[in-house]
Motif scaffolding. Structure first.
Motif, PDB file in Angstrom:
ATOM      1  N   MET A  98       0.846  -1.199   0.000  1.00  0.00           N
ATOM      2  CA  MET A  98       0.000   0.000   0.000  1.00  0.00           C
ATOM      3  C   MET A  98       0.876   1.242   0.000  1.00  0.00           C
ATOM      4  SD  MET A  98      -2.713  -1.076   2.984  1.00  0.00           S
ATOM      5  CE  MET A  98      -1.450  -1.358   4.215  1.00  0.00           C
ATOM      6  N   PHE A  99       0.365   2.306  -0.611  1.00  0.00           N
ATOM      7  CA  PHE A  99       1.026   3.588  -0.434  1.00  0.00           C
ATOM      8  C   PHE A  99       0.825   4.009   1.014  1.00  0.00           C
ATOM      9  CE2 PHE A  99       0.248   4.378  -5.130  1.00  0.00           C
ATOM     10  CZ  PHE A  99       1.581   4.248  -5.476  1.00  0.00           C
ATOM     11  N   PRO A 100       1.772   4.740   1.594  1.00  0.00           N
ATOM     12  CA  PRO A 100       1.604   5.180   2.980  1.00  0.00           C
ATOM     13  C   PRO A 100       0.296   5.945   3.187  1.00  0.00           C
ATOM     14  CG  PRO A 100       3.850   5.553   2.268  1.00  0.00           C
ATOM     15  CD  PRO A 100       3.074   5.131   1.047  1.00  0.00           C
ATOM     16  N   ALA A 101      -0.349   5.699   4.309  1.00  0.00           N
ATOM     17  CA  ALA A 101      -1.651   6.321   4.615  1.00  0.00           C
ATOM     18  C   ALA A 101      -1.565   7.837   4.629  1.00  0.00           C
ATOM     19  CB  ALA A 101      -2.180   5.801   5.948  1.00  0.00           C
ATOM     20  N   GLU A 102      -0.403   8.372   5.000  1.00  0.00           N
ATOM     21  CA  GLU A 102      -0.267   9.831   5.073  1.00  0.00           C
ATOM     22  C   GLU A 102      -0.127  10.485   3.696  1.00  0.00           C
ATOM     23  OE1 GLU A 102       3.888   8.182   6.050  1.00  0.00           O
ATOM     24  OE2 GLU A 102       1.818   7.618   6.418  1.00  0.00           O
ATOM     25  N   TRP A 103       0.056   9.678   2.660  1.00  0.00           N
ATOM     26  CA  TRP A 103       0.121  10.226   1.298  1.00  0.00           C
ATOM     27  C   TRP A 103      -1.308  10.445   0.803  1.00  0.00           C
ATOM     28  CZ3 TRP A 103       4.215   7.111  -1.941  1.00  0.00           C
ATOM     29  CH2 TRP A 103       5.465   7.266  -1.348  1.00  0.00           C
ATOM     30  N   LYS A 104      -1.742  11.659   0.790  1.00  0.00           N
ATOM     31  CA  LYS A 104      -3.109  11.987   0.370  1.00  0.00           C
ATOM     32  C   LYS A 104      -3.061  12.929  -0.825  1.00  0.00           C
ATOM     33  CE  LYS A 104      -5.261  10.926   4.626  1.00  0.00           C
ATOM     34  NZ  LYS A 104      -5.356   9.513   4.556  1.00  0.00           N
ATOM     35  N   GLY A 105      -4.105  12.913  -1.637  1.00  0.00           N
ATOM     36  CA  GLY A 105      -4.230  13.842  -2.762  1.00  0.00           C
ATOM     37  C   GLY A 105      -3.046  13.808  -3.701  1.00  0.00           C
ATOM     38  N   ASP A 106      -2.417  14.961  -3.918  1.00  0.00           N
ATOM     39  CA  ASP A 106      -1.312  15.073  -4.865  1.00  0.00           C
ATOM     40  C   ASP A 106      -0.042  14.366  -4.397  1.00  0.00           C
ATOM     41  OD1 ASP A 106      -2.866  16.514  -6.616  1.00  0.00           O
ATOM     42  OD2 ASP A 106      -2.148  18.479  -5.948  1.00  0.00           O
ATOM     43  N   ALA A 107       0.061  14.067  -3.129  1.00  0.00           N
ATOM     44  CA  ALA A 107       1.244  13.362  -2.620  1.00  0.00           C
ATOM     45  C   ALA A 107       1.241  11.900  -3.051  1.00  0.00           C
ATOM     46  CB  ALA A 107       1.307  13.451  -1.103  1.00  0.00           C
ATOM     47  N   ARG A 108       0.083  11.413  -3.439  1.00  0.00           N
ATOM     48  CA  ARG A 108      -0.068  10.020  -3.856  1.00  0.00           C
ATOM     49  C   ARG A 108       0.236   9.923  -5.355  1.00  0.00           C
ATOM     50  NH1 ARG A 108      -3.066   5.835  -1.233  1.00  0.00           N
ATOM     51  NH2 ARG A 108      -3.838   4.384  -2.782  1.00  0.00           N
ATOM     52  N   PRO A 109       1.181   9.058  -5.749  1.00  0.00           N
ATOM     53  CA  PRO A 109       1.513   8.943  -7.172  1.00  0.00           C
ATOM     54  C   PRO A 109       0.304   8.535  -8.006  1.00  0.00           C
ATOM     55  CG  PRO A 109       3.133   7.819  -5.833  1.00  0.00           C
ATOM     56  CD  PRO A 109       2.010   8.199  -4.921  1.00  0.00           C
ATOM     57  N   ARG A 110       0.238   9.112  -9.189  1.00  0.00           N
ATOM     58  CA  ARG A 110      -0.829   8.748 -10.127  1.00  0.00           C
ATOM     59  C   ARG A 110      -0.427   7.513 -10.908  1.00  0.00           C
ATOM     60  NH1 ARG A 110      -3.447  12.951 -13.915  1.00  0.00           N
ATOM     61  NH2 ARG A 110      -2.523  11.388 -15.229  1.00  0.00           N
ATOM     62  N   ILE A 111      -1.405   6.686 -11.207  1.00  0.00           N
ATOM     63  CA  ILE A 111      -1.148   5.550 -12.087  1.00  0.00           C
ATOM     64  C   ILE A 111      -1.135   6.107 -13.499  1.00  0.00           C
ATOM     65  CG2 ILE A 111      -2.021   3.351 -12.935  1.00  0.00           C
ATOM     66  CD1 ILE A 111      -3.367   3.017 -10.186  1.00  0.00           C
ATOM     67  N   ASN A 112      -0.013   5.963 -14.158  1.00  0.00           N
ATOM     68  CA  ASN A 112       0.144   6.558 -15.476  1.00  0.00           C
ATOM     69  C   ASN A 112       0.490   5.470 -16.488  1.00  0.00           C
ATOM     70  OD1 ASN A 112       0.169   8.596 -17.307  1.00  0.00           O
ATOM     71  ND2 ASN A 112       2.227   9.312 -16.829  1.00  0.00           N
TER      72      ASN A 112
END
Length: 142
Positions: A98-112
């Motif tokens: 999982m991505f870290p829970a604290e990574w929210k919104g723009d901090a979370r990498p987009r699937i590209n």
């Protein structure tokens, strides 16, 4: 495999993997299963390709592999040494995919990738071009 459990969850807080691991490993289904893969909710855990993709794109080798020592073990597990088999003790591991829970919104990498970044008509055109290129490439090699 029968020795692994795959779970898809929405991480609620930092360290959520430990809560999930405790719940799974203490359940009847998880008591003797040494491998736990915990994925974000956007991963289809019934598709091992998606789980593998999550492993190679989301698992941090230093902080997302959690080993639990001296845990109950089934003596028939072939990786256990003789002493572990006799004592019925081994180890378990939880893989945090999982991505870290604290990574929210723009901090979370987009699937590209093709599926997530382009509209359906562009996806179809690109796939058609690749199929045509592959067919042409095979014909030239014959």
């Amino acid at each position: 495999p029968a020795t692994a459990i795959f779970v898809s969850v929405k991480p609620q807080y930092v360290g959520y993997i430990h809560t999930v691991a405790s719940a799974v490993f203490s359940s009847k289904a998880g008591l003797y299963r040494p491998y736990l893969f915990v994925c974000d909710e956007d991963i289809d855990i019934t598709d091992l390709e998606e789980v593998y993709w999550a492993m190679v794109t989301r698992l941090h080798p230093a902080r997302d592999i959690h080993v639990f020592h001296n845990t109950p073990a089934m003596p028939l597990m072939p990786f256990l040494d003789k002493e572990e088999q006799l004592l019925r003790r081994g180890a378990r591991v939880a893989f945090d995919l999982m991505f870290p829970a604290e990574w929210k919104g723009d901090a979370r990498p987009r699937i590209n990738d093709l599926q997530h970044a382009y509209p359906a008509d562009v996806q179809k055109a690109a796939l058609r071009m690749w199929q045509d290129a592959l067919k042409g490439g095979r014909a030239k090699n014959r």
